[in-house]
Design an enzyme around this catalytic site. Structure first.
Site, PDB file in Angstrom:
ATOM      1  N   GLU A 202      52.060  34.774  80.342  1.00 48.43           N
ATOM      2  CA  GLU A 202      52.466  34.082  79.891  1.00 48.43           C
ATOM      3  C   GLU A 202      53.635  34.814  79.262  1.00 48.43           C
ATOM      4  O   GLU A 202      53.621  35.922  79.220  1.00 48.43           O
ATOM      5  CB  GLU A 202      52.043  33.215  79.278  1.00 48.43           C
ATOM      6  CG  GLU A 202      52.756  32.650  78.213  1.00 48.43           C
ATOM      7  CD  GLU A 202      51.344  31.407  77.532  1.00 48.43           C
ATOM      8  OE1 GLU A 202      50.454  31.275  77.635  1.00 48.43           O
ATOM      9  OE2 GLU A 202      52.149  31.264  76.132  1.00 48.43           O
ATOM     10  N   ASP A 204      56.776  33.957  76.024  1.00 46.92           N
ATOM     11  CA  ASP A 204      56.956  33.080  75.317  1.00 46.92           C
ATOM     12  C   ASP A 204      58.138  33.197  74.663  1.00 46.92           C
ATOM     13  O   ASP A 204      58.590  35.001  73.936  1.00 46.92           O
ATOM     14  CB  ASP A 204      55.802  33.420  73.784  1.00 46.92           C
ATOM     15  CG  ASP A 204      55.121  32.823  75.009  1.00 46.92           C
ATOM     16  OD1 ASP A 204      54.686  32.268  75.973  1.00 46.92           O
ATOM     17  OD2 ASP A 204      53.460  33.220  74.696  1.00 46.92           O
ATOM     18  N   GLU A 206      59.200  31.468  71.334  1.00 46.73           N
ATOM     19  CA  GLU A 206      58.864  29.766  70.219  1.00 46.73           C
ATOM     20  C   GLU A 206      59.703  30.074  69.020  1.00 46.73           C
ATOM     21  O   GLU A 206      59.774  31.292  68.833  1.00 46.73           O
ATOM     22  CB  GLU A 206      57.002  30.111  70.271  1.00 46.73           C
ATOM     23  CG  GLU A 206      56.450  30.014  71.030  1.00 46.73           C
ATOM     24  CD  GLU A 206      54.912  29.849  71.003  1.00 46.73           C
ATOM     25  OE1 GLU A 206      54.626  29.515  69.072  1.00 46.73           O
ATOM     26  OE2 GLU A 206      53.580  30.167  71.426  1.00 46.73           O
ATOM     27  N   THR A 220      58.114  36.072  70.123  1.00 50.55           N
ATOM     28  CA  THR A 220      58.169  36.451  71.304  1.00 50.55           C
ATOM     29  C   THR A 220      56.090  36.906  71.727  1.00 50.55           C
ATOM     30  O   THR A 220      56.177  37.465  70.684  1.00 50.55           O
ATOM     31  CB  THR A 220      59.064  37.271  72.193  1.00 50.55           C
ATOM     32  OG1 THR A 220      58.366  39.036  71.178  1.00 50.55           O
ATOM     33  CG2 THR A 220      59.877  36.800  71.742  1.00 50.55           C
ATOM     34  N   ASN A 229      48.561  39.015  72.462  1.00 50.90           N
ATOM     35  CA  ASN A 229      48.312  40.266  71.123  1.00 50.90           C
ATOM     36  C   ASN A 229      49.920  40.872  71.381  1.00 50.90           C
ATOM     37  O   ASN A 229      49.445  42.093  71.193  1.00 50.90           O
ATOM     38  CB  ASN A 229      46.854  40.559  71.043  1.00 50.90           C
ATOM     39  CG  ASN A 229      45.819  40.100  71.334  1.00 50.90           C
ATOM     40  OD1 ASN A 229      45.837  38.491  70.280  1.00 50.90           O
ATOM     41  ND2 ASN A 229      44.550  40.369  71.682  1.00 50.90           N
ATOM     42  N   ARG A 230      50.388  40.365  72.286  1.00 46.74           N
ATOM     43  CA  ARG A 230      51.589  41.278  71.674  1.00 46.74           C
ATOM     44  C   ARG A 230      53.162  41.141  70.995  1.00 46.74           C
ATOM     45  O   ARG A 230      54.140  40.635  71.865  1.00 46.74           O
ATOM     46  CB  ARG A 230      51.883  41.366  73.613  1.00 46.74           C
ATOM     47  CG  ARG A 230      50.634  41.997  74.010  1.00 46.74           C
ATOM     48  CD  ARG A 230      51.833  43.499  75.700  1.00 46.74           C
ATOM     49  NE  ARG A 230      50.540  43.434  75.889  1.00 46.74           N
ATOM     50  CZ  ARG A 230      49.480  43.337  76.709  1.00 46.74           C
ATOM     51  NH1 ARG A 230      49.252  41.764  76.924  1.00 46.74           N
ATOM     52  NH2 ARG A 230      48.354  43.562  77.118  1.00 46.74           N
ATOM     53  N   GLU A 231      52.895  40.429  70.360  1.00 50.73           N
ATOM     54  CA  GLU A 231      53.438  39.319  69.003  1.00 50.73           C
ATOM     55  C   GLU A 231      54.637  40.081  68.750  1.00 50.73           C
ATOM     56  O   GLU A 231      55.128  41.259  68.128  1.00 50.73           O
ATOM     57  CB  GLU A 231      53.352  38.604  68.126  1.00 50.73           C
ATOM     58  CG  GLU A 231      52.080  37.677  68.499  1.00 50.73           C
ATOM     59  CD  GLU A 231      50.660  38.557  68.893  1.00 50.73           C
ATOM     60  OE1 GLU A 231      51.152  39.448  68.526  1.00 50.73           O
ATOM     61  OE2 GLU A 231      49.390  37.458  68.834  1.00 50.73           O
ATOM     62  N   ASP A 295      50.082  23.146  60.235  1.00 48.57           N
ATOM     63  CA  ASP A 295      48.712  23.267  59.562  1.00 48.57           C
ATOM     64  C   ASP A 295      49.032  25.306  60.132  1.00 48.57           C
ATOM     65  O   ASP A 295      48.363  26.131  58.780  1.00 48.57           O
ATOM     66  CB  ASP A 295      47.984  23.131  60.543  1.00 48.57           C
ATOM     67  CG  ASP A 295      47.700  23.214  61.957  1.00 48.57           C
ATOM     68  OD1 ASP A 295      49.345  23.892  62.500  1.00 48.57           O
ATOM     69  OD2 ASP A 295      46.660  23.600  62.466  1.00 48.57           O
ATOM     70  N   GLY A 300      53.667  30.250  57.135  1.00 44.57           N
ATOM     71  CA  GLY A 300      52.301  30.642  57.059  1.00 44.57           C
ATOM     72  C   GLY A 300      51.562  28.556  56.740  1.00 44.57           C
ATOM     73  O   GLY A 300      49.531  28.893  56.481  1.00 44.57           O
ATOM     74  N   ARG A 378      45.815  45.721  62.422  1.00 42.23           N
ATOM     75  CA  ARG A 378      45.319  44.975  63.485  1.00 42.23           C
ATOM     76  C   ARG A 378      44.333  45.322  63.947  1.00 42.23           C
ATOM     77  O   ARG A 378      43.638  45.130  64.263  1.00 42.23           O
ATOM     78  CB  ARG A 378      46.373  43.944  63.333  1.00 42.23           C
ATOM     79  CG  ARG A 378      45.809  43.586  64.672  1.00 42.23           C
ATOM     80  CD  ARG A 378      47.095  42.364  64.960  1.00 42.23           C
ATOM     81  NE  ARG A 378      47.011  41.482  66.314  1.00 42.23           N
ATOM     82  CZ  ARG A 378      48.262  41.661  66.741  1.00 42.23           C
ATOM     83  NH1 ARG A 378      48.866  41.764  66.667  1.00 42.23           N
ATOM     84  NH2 ARG A 378      47.604  39.948  67.680  1.00 42.23           N
TER      85      ARG A 378
HETATM   86  C1  LIG Z   1      61.242  30.481  56.452  1.00 39.83           C
HETATM   87  O1  LIG Z   1      61.676  30.701  55.413  1.00 39.83           O
HETATM   88  C2  LIG Z   1      61.090  31.644  54.852  1.00 39.83           C
HETATM   89  C3  LIG Z   1      62.124  31.786  53.403  1.00 39.83           C
HETATM   90  O2  LIG Z   1      62.890  32.642  53.557  1.00 39.83           O
HETATM   91  C4  LIG Z   1      60.321  33.223  55.619  1.00 39.83           C
HETATM   92  O3  LIG Z   1      59.479  34.438  54.290  1.00 39.83           O
HETATM   93  C5  LIG Z   1      60.205  32.692  56.656  1.00 39.83           C
HETATM   94  O4  LIG Z   1      59.193  33.867  57.179  1.00 39.83           O
HETATM   95  C6  LIG Z   1      60.957  32.016  57.535  1.00 39.83           C
HETATM   96  N1  LIG Z   1      60.423  31.642  58.565  1.00 39.83           N
HETATM   97  C7  LIG Z   1      59.410  30.409  58.854  1.00 39.83           C
HETATM   98  C8  LIG Z   1      58.713  30.934  59.771  1.00 39.83           C
HETATM   99  O5  LIG Z   1      58.533  30.030  58.093  1.00 39.83           O
END
Ligand SMILES: *[C@@H]1O[C@H](CO)[C@@H](O)[C@H](O)[C@H]1NC(C)=O
Ligand SMILES: *[C@@H]1O[C@H](CO)[C@@H](O)[C@H](O)[C@H]1NC(C)=O
Ligand SMILES: *[C@@H]1O[C@H](CO)[C@@H](O)[C@H](O)[C@H]1NC(C)=O
Ligand SMILES: *[C@@H]1O[C@H](CO)[C@@H](O)[C@H](O)[C@H]1NC(C)=O
Length: 399
Positions: A202, A204, A206, A220, A229-231, A295, A300, A378
């Protein structure tokens, strides 16, 4: 439990036999017990909920999906959010819709336009409809402008996706994409190539959405033989939601390069001679999807999808490809035909010149937000081979 049992057994002897001495002894034990209990429960309440999770028995981790498992590991380590915790192939299963019009009739309408008189204009499909079929999401994936524009949309009930009709074994593909404007938090738009099965390969792209004004994250990854595991992750140097920008994958026997607007952002060379697997045996399709992943996707998982802003729409146009199409077990670039390996397939031997390498360095220096090759925490048992090979090569060059 233990306390309870001992106190009930001693209570049976209390009325008849026990002396004042044992009674006092028992009272002291009970007193200590209750003091301990209250202090433990007070402590519990003062713990942030995240820390409570860290005391889950580790065996539970095996019951949880990969992503949650790594989240728990993060909590135990007390480390910040690890951006690689992205289940890049985990998207809703494609729901093949047998009722979608057969691609054959739509692609031939270009030459036999008379057959379209009874149907609506949308039946006159060229452009993207020649190369792609919408594979899931009911009416949420749509061709417009005779096939020159394709939109995917996401609402509370479903996302959507499309897939190339062809399979490829090596290609240089370009797609112009305009991402979801304004608040796209919680959404993920993907554009990638993939083969099938447990040992799939694959490549990627995203795009992880964000709240209005906050940067999209371009994620990627590369899978070989089922192992990713190659992000590497990037912020873009422009707003990807106001205009179409081109996202390209060059996949040849010797390298994989990701480009954004023709600027290379990442290169993964074939290092099979050093024992690093490289995807070069399994044909892949080009796949794209838009789905909800609130989620984990945005900050995060802290920011969720605001469904009041739905439907969320990403747009695609101007697909082009130089490719080796895979059909009936052989490639259209078969080496047996010297013509095909000639100038027309020059992309197969494409390399990054010094100017392109400079540009890539600039992107990686200024816009890369995560690189697995730098994540020693990691990979505490050693960085992946491809990361260290590159370093030792560089070292050798310096000497
Ligand atoms: C969204 O914005 C925050 C604050 O700038 C950043 O920390 C984060 O990496 C950005 N991207 C995502 C996918 O949350
Ligand atoms: C779609 O094709 C039809 C027939 O060729 C043409 O009349 C129409 O202008 C096209 N529409 C667009 C948006 O290009
Ligand atoms: C995005 O926000 C801008 C400014 O608030 C607004 O003008 C525009 O209509 C919004 N776009 C969409 C697609 O909601
Ligand atoms: C993977 O399998 C699915 C379901 O059988 C199929 O629709 C898809 O085209 C396959 N993809 C590739 C790259 O072979």
């Amino acid at each position: 439990m233990h306390m309870h049992r001992s106190s009930s057994s001693s209570s049976s002897c209390l009325p008849s036999l026990c002396s004042l001495h044992t009674f006092i002894g028992l009272a002291v034990i009970l007193c200590v017990y209750f003091t301990l209990q209250t202090s433990i429960s007070l402590q519990d309440k003062s713990l942030p909920s995240e820390q409570i999770k860290t005391v889950l028995p580790s065996s539970l981790e095996f019951l949880q999906p990969q992503r949650l498992q790594s989240k728990n590991i993060r909590l135990v380590d007390q480390q910040p959010f690890r951006p690689y915790e992205i289940p890049s192939t985990d998207q809703p299963p494609p729901y093949p819709k047998p009722e979608t019009p057969t691609p054959k009739t739509t692609t031939t309408t270009k030459t036999t336009t008379t057959t379209t008189t009874t149907t609506t204009e949308t039946e006159v499909l060229g452009g993207l409809a020649e190369d792609f079929v919408i594979t899931w999401g009911d009416h949420r994936g749509k061709f417009h402008e005779n096939g020159s524009l394709l939109t995917l949309s996401l609402d509370k009930h479903s996302g959507s996706g499309f897939e190339s009709k062809n399979k490829y074994l090596f290609a240089r593909i370009d797609m112009k994409i305009k991402l979801i404007p304004n608040n796209s938090a919680g959404t993920v738009t993907t554009f990638y190539m993939s083969s099938n099965g447990t040992t799939h390969d694959e490549i990627d792209f995203e795009f992880l959405g964000n709240t209005t004004g906050q940067p999209y994250t371009l994620h990627t990854n590369i899978y070989c033989q089922g192992k990713g595991n190659r992000e590497q992750q990037f912020y873009l140097w422009f707003d990807p939601t106001t205009d179409f920008h081109s996202y390209s994958i060059l996949w040849t026997p010797s390298r994989i390069v990701f480009f954004v607007d023709d600027t290379p952002i990442r290169e993964f060379k074939n290092m099979e001679s050093f024992g690093v697997p490289f995807p070069n045996k399994q044909p892949m399709r080009i796949i794209s999807s838009l789905w909800n992943a609130d989620d984990w996707a945005t900050q995060g998982g802290k920011v969720h999808t605001d469904w009041s802003k739905a439907p969320f729409v990403a747009s695609f146009r101007d697909f082009s490809a130089s490719s080796c199409v895979w059909a009936f077990g052989s490639s259209s670039c078969d080496g047996s035909d010297p013509e095909l390996m000639g100038s027309e397939n020059g992309w197969l031997r494409e390399e990054l010149d010094s100017k392109s390498l400079e540009k890539m360095k600039w992107v990686q220096k200024n816009h890369m937000t995560y690189n697995y090759c730098n994540d020693k925490l990691r990979f505490h048992e050693g960085l992946p081979k491809e990361c260290t090979i590159r370093r030792s090569k560089r070292g050798r060059q310096r000497q």
